[in-house]
Design a protein around this motif. Structure first.
Motif, PDB file in Angstrom:
ATOM      1  N   PHE A 113       1.011  -1.264  -0.505  1.00  0.00           N
ATOM      2  CA  PHE A 113       0.309  -0.090   0.270  1.00  0.00           C
ATOM      3  C   PHE A 113       1.101   1.334   0.351  1.00  0.00           C
ATOM      4  O   PHE A 113       0.107   2.156   0.029  1.00  0.00           O
ATOM      5  N   THR A 114       2.516   0.921  -0.552  1.00  0.00           N
ATOM      6  CA  THR A 114       3.263   2.552  -0.036  1.00  0.00           C
ATOM      7  C   THR A 114       2.785   3.156  -1.450  1.00  0.00           C
ATOM      8  O   THR A 114       2.953   2.099  -3.134  1.00  0.00           O
ATOM      9  N   PHE A 115       3.103   4.890  -1.252  1.00  0.00           N
ATOM     10  CA  PHE A 115       2.194   5.650  -2.851  1.00  0.00           C
ATOM     11  C   PHE A 115       3.774   5.121  -3.606  1.00  0.00           C
ATOM     12  O   PHE A 115       4.047   6.240  -2.757  1.00  0.00           O
ATOM     13  N   GLN A 162       1.715   7.184  -8.500  1.00  0.00           N
ATOM     14  CA  GLN A 162       0.375   6.638  -8.154  1.00  0.00           C
ATOM     15  C   GLN A 162      -0.274   8.094  -7.078  1.00  0.00           C
ATOM     16  O   GLN A 162      -1.458   8.075  -6.562  1.00  0.00           O
ATOM     17  N   LEU A 163       0.487   9.176  -6.376  1.00  0.00           N
ATOM     18  CA  LEU A 163       0.369   9.931  -5.528  1.00  0.00           C
ATOM     19  C   LEU A 163      -0.481  11.038  -5.841  1.00  0.00           C
ATOM     20  O   LEU A 163      -1.117  11.607  -6.293  1.00  0.00           O
ATOM     21  N   SER A 210      -3.660   9.829  -7.881  1.00  0.00           N
ATOM     22  CA  SER A 210      -4.766  10.244  -6.671  1.00  0.00           C
ATOM     23  C   SER A 210      -5.027  11.159  -6.558  1.00  0.00           C
ATOM     24  O   SER A 210      -6.156  11.530  -6.308  1.00  0.00           O
ATOM     25  N   ILE A 216      -8.745   5.837  -7.705  1.00  0.00           N
ATOM     26  CA  ILE A 216      -8.216   5.925  -7.200  1.00  0.00           C
ATOM     27  C   ILE A 216      -7.789   4.832  -6.045  1.00  0.00           C
ATOM     28  O   ILE A 216      -6.683   4.055  -6.379  1.00  0.00           O
ATOM     29  N   SER A 236      -3.813   2.897  -5.881  1.00  0.00           N
ATOM     30  CA  SER A 236      -4.007   2.671  -5.228  1.00  0.00           C
ATOM     31  C   SER A 236      -3.275   1.143  -5.680  1.00  0.00           C
ATOM     32  O   SER A 236      -2.263   0.768  -4.464  1.00  0.00           O
TER      33      SER A 236
END
Lengths: 226, 126
Positions: B7-9, B13-14, B17, B49, B53
């Motif tokens: 689950f680390t962005f 991805q960040l 999102s 999202i 993610s």
């Protein structure tokens, strides 16, 4: 009491011929010119003529212009309404003949046909004749009314038809829509031979075959998606 | 599904999102008084999202549905959504056409001109 006959002429950029078309009608009818936002000098060309002049602020199409004219005629107490093209294709002498048929045959609407007399249909350019024959079949399948002609703009109707018909097709597909409404509203109709004068001018201004495909799409959208 | 989903962005991805969140907020403002549109749009953005993610998720769903790749699944969903959007917008456009036609028609009828007509009618009636 004599009938109030209103001749509705939808017009878009017909400034060159509109005056002549209106004058050819003489003085016996009430003429309603619906100027569909022409960008030429239509307004000036008819300024001194004894007619009702209505103008759309933006171009909506022939169907919309006819409906505007019909709404106006209804409001003004018309007994009989005639659809007449602005480009001079129609014969003014047909008006009285059609009105007689309307009354004698006790129908609500008389539709002009170019395919009832040999002289009339031989006057139609060959390609257009072919297109019209195809359009006639399409019309028949879509509306259930098998007429001899398709998309003939010359029609005469009584007040009952005037009240019943409400065109939603703003552009050329209104011709098919009228047939649909004749059937749906159980209006009595008859076809009557009419002669169309194909001048070079009217042919340039007239519909092209691409237009026929557009009409078909419009009819389908209106029939199934509205 | 694999238990070791990370689950680390990553930076992309960040970024995506945040972009989707901004679109979600903007759409909430845009579709005023249209609850259904708002819910639809928010659902799409949230799905976006979640997919950004957890990139393995569309792949997993696609596999379960028998589509193959996750990208294909996203493509099919987007394509269907796009067609739906066109249909909805076109319908709306037709409704606007009707309204515009009515306004133009009323205006034309209200502002008609009839030069000489009444004089001529009067003369004819004499």
């Amino acid at each position: 009491m004599t009938d109030q006959v209103f001749v509705i002429i939808p017009s878009f950029n017909e400034g060159k011929v509109i005056r002549q078309t209106i004058r050819s009608l003489g003085n016996q009818y009430t003429v309603v010119l619906v100027d569909d936002a022409s960008t030429d000098d239509t307004a000036n060309a008819v300024r001194d003529l004894p007619i009702y002049y209505l103008r759309h602020d933006i171009n909506l199409g022939q169907g919309a212009a006819l409906q505007t004219g019909m709404d106006f005629a209804l409001q003004q107490g018309a007994d009989i309404v005639v659809h007449f093209d602005a480009d001079g294709q129609h014969n003014p002498a047909d008006i009285d003949r059609f009105i007689s048929v309307l009354k004698d045959q006790k129908v609500d609407i008389v539709l002009g046909s170019r395919f009832m007399r040999q002289d009339d249909f031989l006057a139609i350019p060959r390609l257009r004749r072919l297109l019209l024959r195809v359009a006639r079949i399409v019309n028949g399948l879509l509306t259930g009314l098998w007429l001899s002609d398709a998309h003939n703009g010359f029609r005469v109707m009584n007040r009952q038809a005037l009240r019943s018909i409400q065109l939603k097709e703003n552009r050329m597909a209104h011709a098919t829509e009228i047939l649909m409404q004749i059937r749906r509203k159980h209006l009595h109709f008859i076809e009557c031979p009419t002669h169309i004068i194909y001048t070079d001018y009217s042919q340039v201004k007239g519909q092209r075959w691409q237009g026929a495909i557009d009409i078909l799409i419009d009819v389908f959208i209106n029939k199934y998606f509205r | 599904m694999n238990a070791d989903i990370q689950f680390t962005f990553t930076p992309i991805q960040l970024l995506l999102s945040i972009l989707l969140l901004v679109i979600a907020v903007a759409s909430l403002r845009l579709f005023r008084n249209r609850l259904l549109y708002r819910l639809f749009f928010v659902a799409i953005v949230l799905t976006g999202i979640v997919f950004v993610s957890i990139p393995e998720l569309p792949y997993y769903i696609a596999n379960r549905l028998g589509v193959g790749r996750g990208v294909d699944l996203v493509f099919y969903l987007l394509f269907t959504g796009f067609l739906l959007l066109i249909a909805v917008l076109y319908r709306r456009l037709l409704q606007h056409d009707v309204i515009i036609t009515q306004i133009i028609r009323q205006n034309a009828i209200k502002n008609y001109t009839s030069p000489n007509l009444h004089n001529q009618a009067r003369q004819q009636n004499k």
